[in-house]
Design an enzyme around this catalytic site. Structure first.
Site, PDB file in Angstrom:
ATOM      1  N   GLY A  44      75.745 -64.761  49.988  1.00  0.00           N
ATOM      2  CA  GLY A  44      75.933 -64.225  51.233  1.00  0.00           C
ATOM      3  C   GLY A  44      77.156 -62.715  51.232  1.00  0.00           C
ATOM      4  O   GLY A  44      77.105 -61.732  51.684  1.00  0.00           O
ATOM      5  N   CYS A  74      64.848 -66.172  49.362  1.00  0.00           N
ATOM      6  CA  CYS A  74      66.085 -65.824  49.458  1.00  0.00           C
ATOM      7  C   CYS A  74      66.124 -64.424  50.809  1.00  0.00           C
ATOM      8  O   CYS A  74      65.935 -63.678  50.239  1.00  0.00           O
ATOM      9  CB  CYS A  74      67.192 -65.415  48.317  1.00  0.00           C
ATOM     10  SG  CYS A  74      69.067 -66.010  48.545  1.00  0.00           S
ATOM     11  N   ASN A  75      67.455 -64.395  51.810  1.00  0.00           N
ATOM     12  CA  ASN A  75      66.868 -63.734  52.960  1.00  0.00           C
ATOM     13  C   ASN A  75      67.938 -62.041  52.037  1.00  0.00           C
ATOM     14  O   ASN A  75      67.614 -61.369  52.159  1.00  0.00           O
ATOM     15  CB  ASN A  75      67.506 -63.624  53.672  1.00  0.00           C
ATOM     16  CG  ASN A  75      66.323 -64.685  55.195  1.00  0.00           C
ATOM     17  OD1 ASN A  75      65.856 -63.542  55.722  1.00  0.00           O
ATOM     18  ND2 ASN A  75      65.839 -65.995  55.034  1.00  0.00           N
ATOM     19  N   THR A  76      69.474 -62.966  51.568  1.00  0.00           N
ATOM     20  CA  THR A  76      70.131 -61.587  50.754  1.00  0.00           C
ATOM     21  C   THR A  76      69.890 -60.993  49.845  1.00  0.00           C
ATOM     22  O   THR A  76      69.575 -60.460  49.549  1.00  0.00           O
ATOM     23  CB  THR A  76      71.246 -62.749  50.145  1.00  0.00           C
ATOM     24  OG1 THR A  76      71.560 -63.720  51.757  1.00  0.00           O
ATOM     25  CG2 THR A  76      72.593 -61.699  49.812  1.00  0.00           C
ATOM     26  N   GLU A 159      74.900 -76.198  51.452  1.00  0.00           N
ATOM     27  CA  GLU A 159      75.318 -76.758  50.513  1.00  0.00           C
ATOM     28  C   GLU A 159      76.023 -78.334  49.540  1.00  0.00           C
ATOM     29  O   GLU A 159      75.589 -78.959  48.852  1.00  0.00           O
ATOM     30  CB  GLU A 159      75.904 -75.441  49.435  1.00  0.00           C
ATOM     31  CG  GLU A 159      74.502 -74.216  49.472  1.00  0.00           C
ATOM     32  CD  GLU A 159      73.710 -74.097  48.152  1.00  0.00           C
ATOM     33  OE1 GLU A 159      74.474 -74.121  46.995  1.00  0.00           O
ATOM     34  OE2 GLU A 159      72.741 -73.732  48.452  1.00  0.00           O
ATOM     35  N   CYS A 193      68.021 -67.719  57.629  1.00  0.00           N
ATOM     36  CA  CYS A 193      68.420 -68.103  55.282  1.00  0.00           C
ATOM     37  C   CYS A 193      67.865 -68.841  55.983  1.00  0.00           C
ATOM     38  O   CYS A 193      67.929 -70.218  56.451  1.00  0.00           O
ATOM     39  CB  CYS A 193      69.986 -68.075  56.080  1.00  0.00           C
ATOM     40  SG  CYS A 193      70.485 -68.635  54.199  1.00  0.00           S
ATOM     41  N   THR A 194      66.953 -69.049  54.455  1.00  0.00           N
ATOM     42  CA  THR A 194      66.365 -70.200  54.051  1.00  0.00           C
ATOM     43  C   THR A 194      67.216 -71.434  54.212  1.00  0.00           C
ATOM     44  O   THR A 194      66.433 -73.279  53.918  1.00  0.00           O
ATOM     45  CB  THR A 194      65.808 -70.178  52.945  1.00  0.00           C
ATOM     46  OG1 THR A 194      66.561 -70.075  51.765  1.00  0.00           O
ATOM     47  CG2 THR A 194      64.431 -69.245  53.417  1.00  0.00           C
TER      48      THR A 194
END
Length: 272
Positions: A44, A74-76, A159, A193-194
């Site tokens: 990110g 992954c959105n980023t 995470e 965001c996943t």
């Protein structure tokens, strides 16, 4: 000759496993390879060039494993690398292969989840700063107003498996408050965001009941089903042996311990 072309699924870390779970549930017969770039996560806060470089390296690794089709779960990466890979790298070096993202499928159906035509988008700093959702939603539905909120602490909390602890509450409450103060008309919040579906239990307590909290797994899975129906030339290359393989750029033991939380079952990974 037996087909040996898995569907590749990539994420900067664990979050893409939430999308993978939905895809595997909808399309259980195919072969899959998941790659998490955990050694370099989170993406990110990296620059455009760095995210593009990292994403391309991982996509090419999946291509070398035989993948004809790769999903950037992954959105980023979808926001900062997908377009360049599709327009520059695939035509030049991999004309027969395809790479898809998660932003466009979500933007295409966002209108189904808002009555007020006012949507909030929560994502990493990289996704929000890219303005990708703003642009894509406006392309399909110019009448929808989009308000965005970056949540830089959420991925590290998730995470590190601290997201459901009481210490995470401040960051969850604060980012939600900052989003909702932008407009009283927001009735749909997209978790862009996943990783963020793991926050759903707490988010449902924070947001008012009338807010539709939207995750991407089912949307991306449905979009992939449609894509394969519309592209039989790609679909016929894919192997169907129901195998799932997991790889990480980080420590496989650490990956296995955390990944089961995202994927919903125990798994065993290998070092890429």
């Amino acid at each position: 000759m037996q087909k040996t072309s898995p569907i590749g699924i990539f994420d900067s870390g664990y979050g893409g496993l939430t999308v993978f779970r939905s895809i595997a549930d909808r399309l259980p017969d195919y072969q899959y390879i998941y790659l998490g770039d955990n050694a370099r996560s989170p993406y990110g806060d990296h620059s455009f060039d760095t995210i593009y470089k990292y994403t391309l390296e991982c996509v090419e690794w999946l291509f070398a494993k035989g993948c004809e089709l790769v999903i950037l779960a992954c959105n980023t990466a979808s926001a900062k690398a997908l377009r360049t890979i599709q327009q520059k790298d695939l035509p030049a070096k991999y004309p027969g292969k395809r790479v898809l993202g998660v932003i466009r499928p979500t933007a295409e159906v966002i209108n189904q989840f808002t009555s007020s035509k006012t949507v909030g988008v929560m994502g990493t700093r990289g996704t929000i700063n890219s303005q990708s959702y703003l642009l894509e939603i406006n392309k399909f539905f110019p009448e929808i107003r989009v308000y965005q909120q970056s949540c830089p602490m959420w991925v590290p909390l998730i995470e590190n498996n601290e997201h459901l602890q009481s210490g995470a509450d401040f960051f969850i409450n604060e980012y939600c408050r900052q989003l909702m103060t932008q407009s009283d008309d927001i009735d749909c919040v997209l978790l862009a965001c996943t990783h963020y579906p793991l926050l759903l239990p707490k988010l449902k307590k924070v947001f008012p009941d009338y807010i539709n909290i939207l995750t991407q797994g089912e949307i991306v899975a449905a979009s992939l089903v449609d894509y394969l129906q519309r592209h039989p030339d790609i679909e016929k290359k894919l192997s169907r042996n129901q195998e799932k393989s997991f790889f990480t750029s980080g420590d496989p033991l650490a990956f296995d311990e955390h990944a089961s939380i995202f994927f919903g079952e125990d798994l065993k990974s290998e070092k890429m």
